[in-house]
Motif scaffolding. Sequence first.
Motif, short mmCIF file in Angstrom:
data_model
loop_
_atom_site.label_atom_id
_atom_site.label_comp_id
_atom_site.label_asym_id
_atom_site.label_seq_id
_atom_site.Cartn_x
_atom_site.Cartn_y
_atom_site.Cartn_z
N ALA A 58 0.83 -1.21 0.00
CA ALA A 58 0.00 0.00 0.00
C ALA A 58 0.87 1.26 0.00
CB ALA A 58 -0.92 -0.01 1.21
N ALA A 59 1.97 1.23 0.74
CA ALA A 59 2.85 2.41 0.80
C ALA A 59 3.47 2.72 -0.55
CB ALA A 59 3.93 2.20 1.86
N VAL A 60 3.88 1.67 -1.29
CA VAL A 60 4.46 1.88 -2.62
C VAL A 60 3.40 2.39 -3.58
CG1 VAL A 60 5.43 0.68 -4.63
CG2 VAL A 60 6.35 0.24 -2.35
N LEU A 61 2.19 1.80 -3.54
CA LEU A 61 1.11 2.27 -4.41
C LEU A 61 0.76 3.72 -4.11
CD1 LEU A 61 -1.35 -0.76 -4.59
CD2 LEU A 61 0.21 0.08 -6.35
N ASP A 62 0.78 4.10 -2.85
CA ASP A 62 0.48 5.48 -2.48
C ASP A 62 1.51 6.44 -3.07
OD1 ASP A 62 -1.16 7.38 -0.82
OD2 ASP A 62 0.78 7.69 0.13
N LYS A 63 2.78 6.06 -3.03
CA LYS A 63 3.83 6.90 -3.61
C LYS A 63 3.65 7.02 -5.12
CE LYS A 63 7.50 6.12 -0.21
NZ LYS A 63 8.89 5.63 -0.03
N LEU A 64 3.30 5.92 -5.78
CA LEU A 64 3.05 5.96 -7.22
C LEU A 64 1.86 6.86 -7.54
CD1 LEU A 64 3.60 2.24 -8.27
CD2 LEU A 64 4.99 4.21 -8.93
N ALA A 65 0.81 6.75 -6.72
CA ALA A 65 -0.38 7.59 -6.94
C ALA A 65 -0.01 9.07 -6.83
CB ALA A 65 -1.47 7.23 -5.93
N PHE A 66 0.78 9.42 -5.81
CA PHE A 66 1.24 10.80 -5.66
C PHE A 66 2.02 11.25 -6.89
CE2 PHE A 66 1.04 10.50 -0.81
CZ PHE A 66 -0.02 11.39 -0.72
N GLY A 67 2.95 10.41 -7.33
CA GLY A 67 3.78 10.75 -8.47
C GLY A 67 3.00 10.90 -9.76
N LEU A 68 1.90 10.16 -9.88
CA LEU A 68 1.08 10.21 -11.08
C LEU A 68 -0.06 11.22 -10.97
CD1 LEU A 68 0.97 6.37 -11.71
CD2 LEU A 68 2.09 8.06 -13.18
N GLY A 69 -0.22 11.82 -9.78
CA GLY A 69 -1.24 12.84 -9.59
C GLY A 69 -2.65 12.31 -9.48
N VAL A 70 -2.80 11.09 -8.95
CA VAL A 70 -4.12 10.49 -8.76
C VAL A 70 -4.22 9.97 -7.33
CG1 VAL A 70 -4.33 9.84 -11.20
CG2 VAL A 70 -3.37 8.20 -9.56
N THR A 71 -5.42 9.53 -6.95
CA THR A 71 -5.58 8.91 -5.64
C THR A 71 -5.18 7.44 -5.72
OG1 THR A 71 -7.86 8.23 -6.08
CG2 THR A 71 -7.52 10.42 -5.07
N LEU A 72 -4.91 6.84 -4.59
CA LEU A 72 -4.57 5.43 -4.53
C LEU A 72 -5.70 4.60 -5.11
CD1 LEU A 72 -2.37 3.51 -2.48
CD2 LEU A 72 -4.68 2.86 -1.92
N ALA A 73 -6.95 4.95 -4.79
CA ALA A 73 -8.11 4.21 -5.32
C ALA A 73 -8.15 4.23 -6.83
CB ALA A 73 -9.40 4.79 -4.74
N SER A 74 -7.64 5.30 -7.46
CA SER A 74 -7.66 5.43 -8.92
C SER A 74 -6.72 4.45 -9.61
CB SER A 74 -7.30 6.85 -9.33
OG SER A 74 -8.24 7.77 -8.87
N LEU A 75 -5.77 3.88 -8.88
CA LEU A 75 -4.84 2.93 -9.49
C LEU A 75 -5.51 1.59 -9.78
CD1 LEU A 75 -1.48 3.49 -7.58
CD2 LEU A 75 -2.23 4.46 -9.76
N PHE A 76 -6.70 1.37 -9.23
CA PHE A 76 -7.38 0.10 -9.43
C PHE A 76 -8.34 0.13 -10.62
CE2 PHE A 76 -6.03 0.18 -5.06
CZ PHE A 76 -5.54 -1.10 -4.85
N GLU A 77 -8.77 1.30 -11.05
CA GLU A 77 -9.75 1.40 -12.14
C GLU A 77 -9.50 2.64 -12.98
OE1 GLU A 77 -11.86 -0.87 -12.81
OE2 GLU A 77 -12.07 -1.99 -10.96
N ALA A 78 -9.69 2.51 -14.28
CA ALA A 78 -9.64 3.65 -15.19
C ALA A 78 -11.06 4.08 -15.52
CB ALA A 78 -8.90 3.27 -16.46
#
Length: 197
Positions: A58-78
């Motif tokens: 979860a911590a790595v996904l959160d960092k990726l979400a920050f870097g991509l400018g989206v929320t963590l929840a957004s990484l699961f669905e487009a």
Amino acid sequence: MKEQSSSNPQPDINRRIADRVSALRAERGLSLDALAKKCDVSRSMISLIERGESSPTAAVLDKLAFGLGVTLASLFEAPLPDASPLVRRAEQLQWTDPQSGYQRRNISPPHFRSPIQMVEVEFPAGAKVSYAGGLREVGVHQQVWVLEGCMELILGGVHHHLQTGDCLAMQESDSIVYQNTSQQPARYVVVINTASL
């Protein structure tokens, strides 16, 4: 109540995460190196995630979400233009953090464009998850509502002890630590306002 392990679509979710991270990075014109520098995740880890060869925490996904400018929840669905505004419980995606064991279920209809995202989390006894803050220029507003059990949130260094029924409002621009120091699992809902993204 936890879903049976046979119905947990873990491999499918890891593939969705892989495809989503890769697509978002391409949309933003970011190289692996550029994203790695932006979110403080190694280039090799991002590459493994995009190939579906790593089950990120979860911590790595959160960092990726920050870097991509989206929320963590957004990484699961487009989001999709013709997505249904209804999702049945049996169709809601679940994901388990390989480090803490917490189970995350996306409650909101997948692919539906909305400024609100809802996530339900089952947080094991003794679990702890830390999210770095301050990476986004504008903090995303969210609220945590505890449905069962108790837990502690450390928000920008301030401790909040939450019990059943309590709700805490916060911004993702602050560092956040979720921890369950009790002997029982906790269950909570996170409501996220993505309108500022």
